[in-house]
Enzyme design. Structure first.
Site, mmCIF file in Angstrom:
data_model
loop_
_atom_site.group_PDB
_atom_site.id
_atom_site.type_symbol
_atom_site.label_atom_id
_atom_site.label_comp_id
_atom_site.label_asym_id
_atom_site.label_seq_id
_atom_site.Cartn_x
_atom_site.Cartn_y
_atom_site.Cartn_z
ATOM 1 N N SER A 13 0.827 -1.210 0.000
ATOM 2 C CA SER A 13 0.000 0.000 0.000
ATOM 3 C C SER A 13 0.867 1.267 0.000
ATOM 4 O O SER A 13 0.485 2.287 -0.583
ATOM 5 C CB SER A 13 -0.982 0.006 1.181
ATOM 6 O OG SER A 13 -0.311 0.212 2.393
ATOM 7 N N MET A 91 10.664 -6.729 4.060
ATOM 8 C CA MET A 91 10.774 -7.324 5.387
ATOM 9 C C MET A 91 12.053 -8.132 5.604
ATOM 10 O O MET A 91 12.073 -9.068 6.382
ATOM 11 C CB MET A 91 9.535 -8.178 5.672
ATOM 12 C CG MET A 91 8.285 -7.322 5.843
ATOM 13 S SD MET A 91 8.532 -6.028 7.110
ATOM 14 C CE MET A 91 6.908 -5.284 7.178
ATOM 15 N N ASN A 108 13.469 4.160 4.312
ATOM 16 C CA ASN A 108 12.565 3.150 4.880
ATOM 17 C C ASN A 108 11.423 3.867 5.590
ATOM 18 O O ASN A 108 11.577 4.996 6.041
ATOM 19 C CB ASN A 108 13.328 2.282 5.886
ATOM 20 C CG ASN A 108 12.461 1.186 6.476
ATOM 21 O OD1 ASN A 108 11.672 0.551 5.769
ATOM 22 N ND2 ASN A 108 12.577 0.955 7.777
ATOM 23 N N HIS A 110 8.583 3.180 8.763
ATOM 24 C CA HIS A 110 8.355 2.296 9.914
ATOM 25 C C HIS A 110 7.174 2.847 10.713
ATOM 26 O O HIS A 110 7.087 4.063 10.927
ATOM 27 C CB HIS A 110 9.624 2.246 10.774
ATOM 28 C CG HIS A 110 9.531 1.278 11.903
ATOM 29 N ND1 HIS A 110 9.607 -0.096 11.711
ATOM 30 C CD2 HIS A 110 9.349 1.463 13.229
ATOM 31 C CE1 HIS A 110 9.475 -0.699 12.882
ATOM 32 N NE2 HIS A 110 9.319 0.226 13.829
ATOM 33 N N ASP A 142 20.562 3.122 7.703
ATOM 34 C CA ASP A 142 21.975 2.840 7.970
ATOM 35 C C ASP A 142 22.093 1.358 8.318
ATOM 36 O O ASP A 142 21.175 0.576 8.041
ATOM 37 C CB ASP A 142 22.541 3.786 9.045
ATOM 38 C CG ASP A 142 21.898 3.555 10.401
ATOM 39 O OD1 ASP A 142 21.148 2.561 10.558
ATOM 40 O OD2 ASP A 142 22.148 4.358 11.318
ATOM 41 N N ASP A 146 15.914 -0.240 11.572
ATOM 42 C CA ASP A 146 15.025 0.904 11.778
ATOM 43 C C ASP A 146 15.750 2.058 12.490
ATOM 44 O O ASP A 146 15.171 2.761 13.319
ATOM 45 C CB ASP A 146 13.760 0.487 12.555
ATOM 46 C CG ASP A 146 12.981 -0.612 11.836
ATOM 47 O OD1 ASP A 146 12.856 -0.528 10.603
ATOM 48 O OD2 ASP A 146 12.500 -1.537 12.505
HETATM 49 C C1 GAR Z 1 3.888 -0.661 6.736
HETATM 50 O O1 GAR Z 1 3.123 -0.417 7.886
HETATM 51 C C2 GAR Z 1 5.341 -0.316 6.990
HETATM 52 O O2 GAR Z 1 5.497 0.803 7.815
HETATM 53 C C3 GAR Z 1 5.830 -1.563 7.675
HETATM 54 O O3 GAR Z 1 5.229 -2.601 6.950
HETATM 55 C C4 GAR Z 1 3.981 -2.155 6.442
HETATM 56 C C5 GAR Z 1 3.959 -2.442 4.961
HETATM 57 O O4 GAR Z 1 2.688 -2.161 4.422
HETATM 58 N N1 GAR Z 1 7.258 -1.642 7.663
HETATM 59 C C6 GAR Z 1 7.990 -2.058 8.696
HETATM 60 O O5 GAR Z 1 7.501 -2.454 9.737
HETATM 61 C C7 GAR Z 1 9.500 -2.009 8.480
HETATM 62 N N2 GAR Z 1 10.202 -2.216 9.693
HETATM 63 P P1 GAR Z 1 2.484 -2.009 2.870
HETATM 64 O O6 GAR Z 1 3.076 -3.285 2.237
HETATM 65 O O7 GAR Z 1 0.983 -1.963 2.684
HETATM 66 O O8 GAR Z 1 3.172 -0.766 2.414
#
Ligand code: GAR
Length: 194
Positions: A13, A91, A108, A110, A142, A146
């Site tokens: 998304s 991920m 990134n 988070h 880096d 996160d």
């Molecule tokens: C999002 O909430 C993003 O912030 C998180 O994964 C989700 C991906 O959603 N990322 C992390 O937690 C990275 N550490 P999406 O595939 O719908 O964009």
């Protein structure tokens, strides 16, 4: 044109929010030159194909080492020549070598107000801590998990009765504003390479 690459593993998304912002001109003079997923059946990758964007599955299971897997992704990025590489729900932890190759150009997102709740389940951890405010962070990557310089944060109030799901959904709405804004800010600062 400023060139963007997206790395994702799932729903995508945030990638779609970035693609919408590019189409709407909210990220000026930009284009998405590669969407790469380590999960071949990721919804985000299917959506990239539907949008007619260059989409690449680099299945982690097809490589015996992380270095080989990353080398395959680096080859795609090498050809696509992005100005910025945006992790959007990617991920996997990237190796220091990968981070070094794209240092300063790797972003990134988070779902927490970093440095709080790096790592997994940040929304749940914010609820369990009894926090009143949560949110999302776009940061330059880096070598840590996160960590790295923050580009932009957006706050979300935690309401009584919030669940992990309801809070995650409200944070996600903010993510979809934050990521395009952060990208536009970064591009405005980056030197234009010929
Ligand atoms: C999002 O909430 C993003 O912030 C998180 O994964 C989700 C991906 O959603 N990322 C992390 O937690 C990275 N550490 P999406 O595939 O719908 O964009």
């Amino acid at each position: 044109m400023r060139r963007l690459a997206i790395l994702l593993s799932g729903r995508g998304s945030n990638f779609e929010a970035i693609a919408d912002a590019v189409e709407a001109g909210a990220i000026p003079d930009a284009g998405i030159v590669a969407v790469v997923s380590d999960v071949p059946d990721a919804r985000g990758l299917a959506r990239a194909k539907e949008r007619g964007l260059p989409a690449f599955a680099v299945d982690r299971r097809g490589f015996s080492t992380r270095a080989d897997h990353e080398a395959a992704i680096l080859r795609i990025l090498g050809e696509a020549r992005p100005d910025l590489v945006c992790l959007a729900g990617y991920m996997r932890i990237l190796s220091p070598d990968f981070v070094t190759r794209w240092r300063g150009r790797l972003l990134n997102i988070h779902p927490s107000l970093l440095p709080r709740y790096a790592g997994t389940k940040p929304q749940l951890r914010a609820l369990e801590a009894g926090d009143e405010v949560s949110g999302c962070t776009v940061h330059i990557v880096d070598e840590g998990t996160d960590t790295g310089p923050i580009v932009l944060q957006k706050r979300v109030r935690i309401e009584p009765g919030d669940t992990e799901e309801s809070l995650s959904n409200r944070i996600l709405e903010k993510e979809h504003e934050a990521y395009p804004e952060a990208i536009a800010r970064m591009l405005a600062k980056l030197p234009i390479e010929s």
